[in-house]
Design a protein around this motif. Structure first.
Motif, PDB file in Angstrom:
ATOM      1  N   CYS A 141      -5.261 -34.215  -9.139  1.00  0.00           N
ATOM      2  CA  CYS A 141      -3.881 -33.790  -9.381  1.00  0.00           C
ATOM      3  C   CYS A 141      -3.407 -32.914  -8.227  1.00  0.00           C
ATOM      4  O   CYS A 141      -4.177 -32.122  -7.687  1.00  0.00           O
ATOM      5  CB  CYS A 141      -3.804 -33.017 -10.689  1.00  0.00           C
ATOM      6  N   ASN A 143      -0.560 -31.003  -8.577  1.00  0.00           N
ATOM      7  CA  ASN A 143       0.497 -30.131  -9.099  1.00  0.00           C
ATOM      8  C   ASN A 143       0.187 -28.636  -9.121  1.00  0.00           C
ATOM      9  O   ASN A 143       1.096 -27.823  -9.117  1.00  0.00           O
ATOM     10  CB  ASN A 143       0.898 -30.589 -10.500  1.00  0.00           C
ATOM     11  N   PHE A 144      -1.057 -28.288  -9.221  1.00  0.00           N
ATOM     12  CA  PHE A 144      -1.458 -26.877  -9.199  1.00  0.00           C
ATOM     13  C   PHE A 144      -0.692 -26.013 -10.202  1.00  0.00           C
ATOM     14  O   PHE A 144      -0.114 -24.980  -9.823  1.00  0.00           O
ATOM     15  CB  PHE A 144      -1.336 -26.287  -7.783  1.00  0.00           C
ATOM     16  N   CYS A 145      -0.654 -26.424 -11.450  1.00  0.00           N
ATOM     17  CA  CYS A 145      -0.155 -25.510 -12.481  1.00  0.00           C
ATOM     18  C   CYS A 145      -1.084 -24.291 -12.412  1.00  0.00           C
ATOM     19  O   CYS A 145      -2.301 -24.453 -12.237  1.00  0.00           O
ATOM     20  CB  CYS A 145      -0.222 -26.171 -13.856  1.00  0.00           C
ATOM     21  N   TYR A 147      -2.501 -22.229 -14.255  1.00  0.00           N
ATOM     22  CA  TYR A 147      -3.583 -21.968 -15.220  1.00  0.00           C
ATOM     23  C   TYR A 147      -4.675 -23.047 -15.174  1.00  0.00           C
ATOM     24  O   TYR A 147      -5.669 -22.952 -15.879  1.00  0.00           O
ATOM     25  CB  TYR A 147      -3.012 -21.938 -16.658  1.00  0.00           C
ATOM     26  N   CYS A 148      -4.487 -24.087 -14.365  1.00  0.00           N
ATOM     27  CA  CYS A 148      -5.302 -25.298 -14.551  1.00  0.00           C
ATOM     28  C   CYS A 148      -6.374 -25.475 -13.480  1.00  0.00           C
ATOM     29  O   CYS A 148      -6.133 -25.272 -12.289  1.00  0.00           O
ATOM     30  CB  CYS A 148      -4.369 -26.509 -14.562  1.00  0.00           C
ATOM     31  N   VAL A 150      -7.955 -28.417 -12.932  1.00  0.00           N
ATOM     32  CA  VAL A 150      -8.118 -29.829 -12.528  1.00  0.00           C
ATOM     33  C   VAL A 150      -8.019 -30.065 -11.011  1.00  0.00           C
ATOM     34  O   VAL A 150      -8.865 -30.760 -10.438  1.00  0.00           O
ATOM     35  CB  VAL A 150      -7.153 -30.746 -13.319  1.00  0.00           C
ATOM     36  N   PRO A 151      -7.015 -29.486 -10.307  1.00  0.00           N
ATOM     37  CA  PRO A 151      -6.980 -29.746  -8.854  1.00  0.00           C
ATOM     38  C   PRO A 151      -8.240 -29.280  -8.129  1.00  0.00           C
ATOM     39  O   PRO A 151      -8.541 -29.744  -7.034  1.00  0.00           O
ATOM     40  CB  PRO A 151      -5.749 -28.956  -8.377  1.00  0.00           C
ATOM     41  N   GLN A 185      -4.589 -37.836 -14.518  1.00  0.00           N
ATOM     42  CA  GLN A 185      -4.121 -36.490 -14.870  1.00  0.00           C
ATOM     43  C   GLN A 185      -2.604 -36.445 -14.853  1.00  0.00           C
ATOM     44  O   GLN A 185      -1.984 -35.637 -15.505  1.00  0.00           O
ATOM     45  CB  GLN A 185      -4.655 -35.461 -13.869  1.00  0.00           C
ATOM     46  N   ASN A 242       3.655 -36.339 -16.873  1.00  0.00           N
ATOM     47  CA  ASN A 242       4.308 -35.048 -16.719  1.00  0.00           C
ATOM     48  C   ASN A 242       5.805 -35.175 -16.887  1.00  0.00           C
ATOM     49  O   ASN A 242       6.401 -36.127 -16.382  1.00  0.00           O
ATOM     50  CB  ASN A 242       3.995 -34.471 -15.336  1.00  0.00           C
ATOM     51  N   ARG A 281       5.306 -24.879 -13.524  1.00  0.00           N
ATOM     52  CA  ARG A 281       5.755 -26.137 -14.124  1.00  0.00           C
ATOM     53  C   ARG A 281       7.174 -26.350 -13.607  1.00  0.00           C
ATOM     54  O   ARG A 281       7.996 -25.441 -13.649  1.00  0.00           O
ATOM     55  CB  ARG A 281       5.756 -26.049 -15.662  1.00  0.00           C
TER      56      ARG A 281
END
Ligand code: SF4
Length: 383
Positions: A141, A143-145, A147-148, A150-151, A185, A242, A281
């Protein structure tokens, strides 16, 4: 004697799909599936890091395997514990080497830390579900939210070639699968990396997702969804998508094909614009409500489910009440509500204090869960 493998999967459906490929990899190496963990001598654990509790379950499982490993080795048998999935991905990407040291220290019984990239997509997966074919379309991913993880665990988004996915879907259909689930994702940004690299994918024209009046990214997802829908499956599902990459073309494509799902999982995370900004977001509460309105206008039968985080860093009562208001407006069919917990390595972990006391987080969780999910529990949970 043939080696026997056993795979244990933690986490999401993407991990289940990864494990199906790992199973194919084990079989291609001449191993046979063990009927239980005790009968295996090659144990693969596909890990999840989305919450601390998921991470701790992995450590617990590996450490609980120590007596079995000792018993097998004493009896002269082989016993290998392989750790793969998000934990290994993050440890391999951590250039400081600290995380790799830590996972070794906390799982001394583990023998191998195998990055998923080594498995690839060449082998046909050994599917665990007999009705739904899980097909990964992208990994990672961009997006680099804040809190996340995943990246950091899965890395940047990489899309699989279009033809490759359609071929896998056709093969699954021929084998009798009635349903397909396209996984990523961020499925609706599928293909953007291909175009941003300056490569063409057949002669398909990219669909530009408009965001705040501008072209955000080129995506091929509407084309891919249509190509898979035309194969003939009874049901075509996809996750996760998303809100900010949900184009008008995607809505129109779904509306055109009756076999594409009418249940949309669109993570809102918060109904407050300031919290959304702190989460990185890229939409406002109003843009989210408008998107749901546009989906329902074209497909009145649509069901909307969501993810919400309560107690994110600095969330005031007023900001939380904006989430309550949004939920009252949307009437979600179901919300997966989680209490915010700080995840190591993320932007929020490093820069935004996790300052909401646990009792307040808990109170907000209960209030929202009752508001959004009571109907769902009444209809689905047996007394
Ligand atoms: S879009 Fe999803 S996977 Fe990507 S960083 Fe945000 S929450 Fe994580």
């Amino acid at each position: 004697m043939n080696k026997k493998y056993f795979i244990h999967t933690f986490g999401c459906q993407q991990n289940v799909a990864d494990s199906e490929r790992i199973a194919a990899y084990c079989e291609s190496a001449g191993m046979k599936k063990a009927s239980s963990l005790e009968k295996a001598n090659y144990v693969v654990i596909t890990t999840c890091m989305i919450r601390e509790s998921a991470e701790n379950r992995v450590y617990g499982m590996v450490n609980n395997l120590i007596p079995l490993k000792e018993k097998k080795l004493k009896a002269g048998e082989e016993f290998t514990i392989v750790i793969t999935g998000c934990m290994t991905g993050m440890a391999h990407r951590d250039k400081t080497g600290k995380m790799m040291k830590e996972v070794h220290r906390r799982m001394p019984a583990a023998d191998l830390f195998l990055p998923l990239e080594e498995i690839g997509f060449e082998l046909a997966p050994l599917r665990a579900d007999s009705k739904t074919a899980f097909i990964p379309i992208s990994n990672g991913c961009n997006n680099f939210c804040t809190y996340c993880v995943v990246p950091y665990t899965r890395g940047r988004e990489i899309s699989r070639p279009f033809e490759n996915i359609v071929k896998e879907a056709k093969d699954a259909y021929k084998k009798g699968f009635k349903k397909v689930l396209l996984l990523g994702q961020n499925v609706n940004s599928y293909g953007s990396d291909i175009f941003l690299d300056g490569k063409k994918q057949q002669d398909l024209k990219p669909v530009y997702v408009k965001h705040l009046g501008k072209n955000r990214i080129p995506t091929l997802f509407p084309h891919l969804l249509e190509a898979v829908a035309k194969i003939g499956f009874e049901e075509v599902n996809f996750m996760s998508s998303n809100p900010w990459d949900f184009s008008e073309e995607l809505i129109d494509t779904i509306a055109k094909h009756k076999n594409i799902t009418r249940t949309f999982h669109l993570a809102v995370q918060s109904g407050d614009d300031e919290v959304l900004k702190r989460m990185n977001r890229w939409y406002t509460a109003k843009e989210y409500v408008d998107l749901v309105g546009r989906i329902k206008q074209k497909m009145p039968e649509a069901h909307i489910t969501t993810d919400i985080i309560v107690g994110f860093c600095g969330e005031t009562d007023k900001e939380f009440q904006n989430t309550v208001k949004l939920c009252k407006k949307i009437h979600f069919d179901r919300a997966f509500i989680s209490i915010y917990s700080n995840r190591r390595g993320t932007h929020a972990y490093k820069h935004i204090p996790d300052d909401i006391p646990h009792p307040i987080k808990d109170k907000r969780w209960k209030l929202l869960d009752k508001l959004v999910n009571s109907q769902f529990y009444a209809e689905n949970v047996k007394k």
